[in-house]
Scaffold this active site. Structure first.
Site, PDB file in Angstrom:
ATOM      1  N   CYS A   7       0.863  -1.191   0.000  1.00  0.00           N
ATOM      2  CA  CYS A   7       0.000   0.000   0.000  1.00  0.00           C
ATOM      3  C   CYS A   7       0.891   1.229   0.000  1.00  0.00           C
ATOM      4  CB  CYS A   7      -0.971  -0.019   1.181  1.00  0.00           C
ATOM      5  SG  CYS A   7      -0.198   0.036   2.810  1.00  0.00           S
ATOM      6  N   ARG A  13      -3.197  -0.630   5.523  1.00  0.00           N
ATOM      7  CA  ARG A  13      -3.811  -1.717   4.759  1.00  0.00           C
ATOM      8  C   ARG A  13      -2.906  -2.918   4.543  1.00  0.00           C
ATOM      9  NH1 ARG A  13      -5.276   2.169  -0.073  1.00  0.00           N
ATOM     10  NH2 ARG A  13      -3.322   3.017   0.734  1.00  0.00           N
ATOM     11  N   ASP A 123      -8.285   3.870   1.413  1.00  0.00           N
ATOM     12  CA  ASP A 123      -7.262   4.241   2.387  1.00  0.00           C
ATOM     13  C   ASP A 123      -7.957   4.711   3.660  1.00  0.00           C
ATOM     14  OD1 ASP A 123      -5.269   5.340   3.862  1.00  0.00           O
ATOM     15  OD2 ASP A 123      -4.372   6.455   2.209  1.00  0.00           O
TER      16      ASP A 123
END
Ligand code: 4NP
Length: 150
Positions: A7, A13, A123
């Site tokens: 990420c 994440r 996000d």
């Protein structure tokens, strides 16, 4: 199989994706190597975001020992599969691949659940309630990854 989750910051994440896939591999006796990295460099050496640690712990997964690192050129040789969490990470990863063999390893993680829809894992860094949703998306995706590649 060697799998890299990627990420932007490697604190929200991809640490979750790493933790979830490792957990499933352990449960299913799969001898896979799983790691994660970020395309950015802001958080190098940091532990995952406390909100990611918390949602993982809720499901019995400890990601607190992970430390953020950024993607390196050797990752493209070392790993068999490189999963981007969103379309921006995907584009960046593709642009740094040196040849078609490296490029073919890069996948958008939610394509495993929703093929060809170009879906991104949102996000959650600037939100407080996105972490449960992110966990559920990644949990599904990791099931599909194991089904497809084990
Ligand atoms: P991640 O989330 O890419 O899921 O780790 C982010 C973490 C930090 C920042 C952006 C996204 N940041 O801008 O610092």
């Amino acid at each position: 199989m060697k799998v890299l989750m990627v990420c932007l910051g490697n604190i929200c994440r991809s640490p979750l994706a790493e933790g979830i896939l490792k957990h499933k591999c352990k449960q299913q006796n799969l001898d896979w190597y799983v790691d994660s990295a970020g395309t950015g460099k802001w958080h190098l050496g940091s532990a995952p975001d406390v909100r990611s640690i918390k949602v993982a712990a809720k499901y019995g997964i400890d990601i607190s020992e992970q430390r953020a690192r950024s993607i390196r050129s050797t990752d493209y040789e070392e790993f068999d599969l490189i999963f981007a969490m969103d379309t921006s990470n995907f584009k960046d990863l593709k642009s740094w691949a040196l040849d078609a063999t490296e490029e073919m390893k890069i996948k958008l993680i939610l394509d495993e659940v929703y093929p060809d829809e170009l879906m991104s894992v949102p996000d959650p860094y600037f939100s407080d309630d996105g972490f449960e949703e992110v966990f559920q998306m990644l949990d599904k995706a990791c099931d599909e990854i194991i089904k497809k590649y084990a």
